[in-house]
Design a protein around this motif. Structure first.
Motif, PDB file in Angstrom:
ATOM      1  N   MET A   1       0.844  -1.189   0.000  1.00  0.00           N
ATOM      2  CA  MET A   1       0.000   0.000   0.000  1.00  0.00           C
ATOM      3  C   MET A   1       0.883   1.243   0.000  1.00  0.00           C
ATOM      4  O   MET A   1       1.805   1.349   0.805  1.00  0.00           O
ATOM      5  CB  MET A   1      -0.907  -0.001   1.236  1.00  0.00           C
ATOM      6  N   THR A   2       0.638   2.164  -0.900  1.00  0.00           N
ATOM      7  CA  THR A   2       1.425   3.389  -0.945  1.00  0.00           C
ATOM      8  C   THR A   2       1.100   4.277   0.255  1.00  0.00           C
ATOM      9  O   THR A   2       0.068   4.113   0.910  1.00  0.00           O
ATOM     10  CB  THR A   2       1.153   4.170  -2.233  1.00  0.00           C
ATOM     11  N   ARG A   3       1.980   5.247   0.531  1.00  0.00           N
ATOM     12  CA  ARG A   3       1.769   6.121   1.697  1.00  0.00           C
ATOM     13  C   ARG A   3       0.491   6.937   1.530  1.00  0.00           C
ATOM     14  O   ARG A   3      -0.268   7.113   2.495  1.00  0.00           O
ATOM     15  CB  ARG A   3       2.963   7.049   1.880  1.00  0.00           C
ATOM     16  N   SER A   4       0.224   7.436   0.315  1.00  0.00           N
ATOM     17  CA  SER A   4      -0.987   8.234   0.109  1.00  0.00           C
ATOM     18  C   SER A   4      -2.233   7.392   0.343  1.00  0.00           C
ATOM     19  O   SER A   4      -3.197   7.858   0.967  1.00  0.00           O
ATOM     20  CB  SER A   4      -1.000   8.829  -1.301  1.00  0.00           C
TER      21      SER A   4
ATOM     22  N   THR B   1       5.257   4.022  12.294  1.00  0.00           N
ATOM     23  CA  THR B   1       4.690   4.515  11.035  1.00  0.00           C
ATOM     24  C   THR B   1       3.383   5.253  11.290  1.00  0.00           C
ATOM     25  O   THR B   1       3.118   6.300  10.683  1.00  0.00           O
ATOM     26  CB  THR B   1       4.455   3.343  10.059  1.00  0.00           C
ATOM     27  N   ILE B   2       2.557   4.744  12.204  1.00  0.00           N
ATOM     28  CA  ILE B   2       1.293   5.417  12.536  1.00  0.00           C
ATOM     29  C   ILE B   2       1.576   6.790  13.126  1.00  0.00           C
ATOM     30  O   ILE B   2       0.924   7.784  12.760  1.00  0.00           O
ATOM     31  CB  ILE B   2       0.469   4.566  13.520  1.00  0.00           C
ATOM     32  N   TYR B   3       2.545   6.885  14.026  1.00  0.00           N
ATOM     33  CA  TYR B   3       2.871   8.188  14.621  1.00  0.00           C
ATOM     34  C   TYR B   3       3.309   9.179  13.537  1.00  0.00           C
ATOM     35  O   TYR B   3       2.914  10.350  13.546  1.00  0.00           O
ATOM     36  CB  TYR B   3       3.980   8.031  15.663  1.00  0.00           C
TER      37      TYR B   3
ATOM     38  N   ALA C   1       1.240  12.584  12.368  1.00  0.00           N
ATOM     39  CA  ALA C   1       1.914  13.882  12.308  1.00  0.00           C
ATOM     40  C   ALA C   1       1.777  14.505  10.919  1.00  0.00           C
ATOM     41  O   ALA C   1       1.579  15.718  10.785  1.00  0.00           O
ATOM     42  CB  ALA C   1       3.391  13.720  12.679  1.00  0.00           C
ATOM     43  N   ALA C   2       1.862  13.664   9.880  1.00  0.00           N
ATOM     44  CA  ALA C   2       1.734  14.173   8.510  1.00  0.00           C
ATOM     45  C   ALA C   2       0.324  14.705   8.268  1.00  0.00           C
ATOM     46  O   ALA C   2       0.150  15.773   7.655  1.00  0.00           O
ATOM     47  CB  ALA C   2       2.061  13.065   7.511  1.00  0.00           C
ATOM     48  N   LEU C   3      -0.693  13.987   8.743  1.00  0.00           N
ATOM     49  CA  LEU C   3      -2.070  14.449   8.575  1.00  0.00           C
ATOM     50  C   LEU C   3      -2.298  15.762   9.326  1.00  0.00           C
ATOM     51  O   LEU C   3      -2.950  16.679   8.814  1.00  0.00           O
ATOM     52  CB  LEU C   3      -3.045  13.372   9.073  1.00  0.00           C
TER      53      LEU C   3
ATOM     54  N   LEU D   1      -2.603   6.888   4.131  1.00  0.00           N
ATOM     55  CA  LEU D   1      -3.152   8.074   4.805  1.00  0.00           C
ATOM     56  C   LEU D   1      -4.654   8.169   4.582  1.00  0.00           C
ATOM     57  O   LEU D   1      -5.417   8.517   5.495  1.00  0.00           O
ATOM     58  CB  LEU D   1      -2.455   9.339   4.294  1.00  0.00           C
ATOM     59  N   PHE D   2      -5.090   7.848   3.352  1.00  0.00           N
ATOM     60  CA  PHE D   2      -6.520   7.877   3.055  1.00  0.00           C
ATOM     61  C   PHE D   2      -7.261   6.846   3.906  1.00  0.00           C
ATOM     62  O   PHE D   2      -8.319   7.137   4.488  1.00  0.00           O
ATOM     63  CB  PHE D   2      -6.742   7.609   1.565  1.00  0.00           C
ATOM     64  N   GLU D   3      -6.706   5.623   3.987  1.00  0.00           N
ATOM     65  CA  GLU D   3      -7.346   4.575   4.791  1.00  0.00           C
ATOM     66  C   GLU D   3      -7.350   4.943   6.270  1.00  0.00           C
ATOM     67  O   GLU D   3      -8.310   4.648   6.991  1.00  0.00           O
ATOM     68  CB  GLU D   3      -6.622   3.245   4.581  1.00  0.00           C
ATOM     69  N   LEU D   4      -6.279   5.606   6.713  1.00  0.00           N
ATOM     70  CA  LEU D   4      -6.213   6.027   8.112  1.00  0.00           C
ATOM     71  C   LEU D   4      -7.331   7.014   8.429  1.00  0.00           C
ATOM     72  O   LEU D   4      -7.994   6.919   9.478  1.00  0.00           O
ATOM     73  CB  LEU D   4      -4.842   6.646   8.387  1.00  0.00           C
ATOM     74  N   ILE D   5      -7.579   7.950   7.519  1.00  0.00           N
ATOM     75  CA  ILE D   5      -8.680   8.894   7.704  1.00  0.00           C
ATOM     76  C   ILE D   5     -10.009   8.152   7.771  1.00  0.00           C
ATOM     77  O   ILE D   5     -10.875   8.461   8.614  1.00  0.00           O
ATOM     78  CB  ILE D   5      -8.700   9.933   6.565  1.00  0.00           C
TER      79      ILE D   5
END
Length: 229
Positions: A1-4, A36-38, A42-44, A7-11
């Motif tokens: 899974m790519t980082r983008s 990685t979650i932390y 932070a990125a979001l 991030l979408f799945e995390l949201i």
């Protein structure tokens, strides 16, 4: 899974959560480390996504935050429903799971079209635990223009090992084909996924050659396959 995508799945996970989500629980769902979650949190937050909370307590998405609605008309929704359901015929387990996630997201903002049904019969499901090559690995090889070492058995039950430059996946009703430039045969070949004994990604890439090879393959097979809608 790519980082983008992550991030979408995390949201999406935070958006659906009724209580704060711990980093370890988020890490388990996304199959990554807590560190990685932390970093992702932070990125979001740096992108002004309203994620609240802290390590040891948990994280939540502030109420009222949402993604833009999907603006599809009725027939577009029905087309999406049928198209996603037809992925059941591919035998590609990873794509089937992705289709289910997309379907749930569409249903969040549009009425369901469950009255449109598609029979699931088609190619057998890829199951690496039973010795089947994962179609997700093949898609990754095509996407990243990465060479593939393939162990293959042909119709005559002859086994061979070859290095491929994967170019496309073609989903038929009863099987899936990998189109590739075969370094053993010095030409384009098609390989049935149900005859693959092993497929390993190699360190070598062919990013610069991939567009030309794919164009040549398309010209050679233009009367056989549909490439774009």
């Amino acid at each position: 899974m790519t980082r983008s995508n992550r991030l979408f799945e995390l949201i999406q996970i935070l958006r659906a959560a009724a209580t704060p989500m711990r980093a370890e629980d988020l890490a388990a769902q996304l199959e990554v480390s807590k560190r990685t979650i932390y970093r992702d949190i932070a990125a979001l937050q740096a992108m002004r996504t309203p994620v609240e909370g802290e390590a040891g307590i948990g994280y939540m998405l502030r109420k009222g935050y949402d993604l833009p609605p999907l603006n599809f008309d009725e027939e577009e929704i029905e087309a999406l429903h049928v198209g996603l359901a037809m992925l059941m015929r591919t035998g590609d387990g990873a794509l089937q799971q992705a289709a289910a996630r997309v379907g749930r997201k569409i249903c969040d903002v549009h009425a369901s079209a469950e009255w449109l049904q598609v029979a699931p019969y088609g190619a057998p499901l890829d199951d690496p635990d039973n010795g089947c090559v994962s179609k997700a690995i093949l898609r990754q090889a095509v996407r990243s223009a990465q060479k593939l070492r393939l162990v293959y058995v042909n119709e005559a039950e002859e086994q061979s090992e070859r290095i491929l430059r994967p170019l496309a996946l073609i989903y038929h009703v009863d099987c899936t084909l990998l189109a590739a430039w075969c370094e053993l045969r010095h030409g384009f070949r098609h390989f049935r996924t149900d005859r693959m004994l092993a497929a390993d990604l190699q360190d070598d890439h062919f990013v610069e050659e991939a567009p030309l090879l794919r164009k040549l393959w398309q010209e050679q097979e233009r009367d056989t396959f549909v490439y774009n809608l």
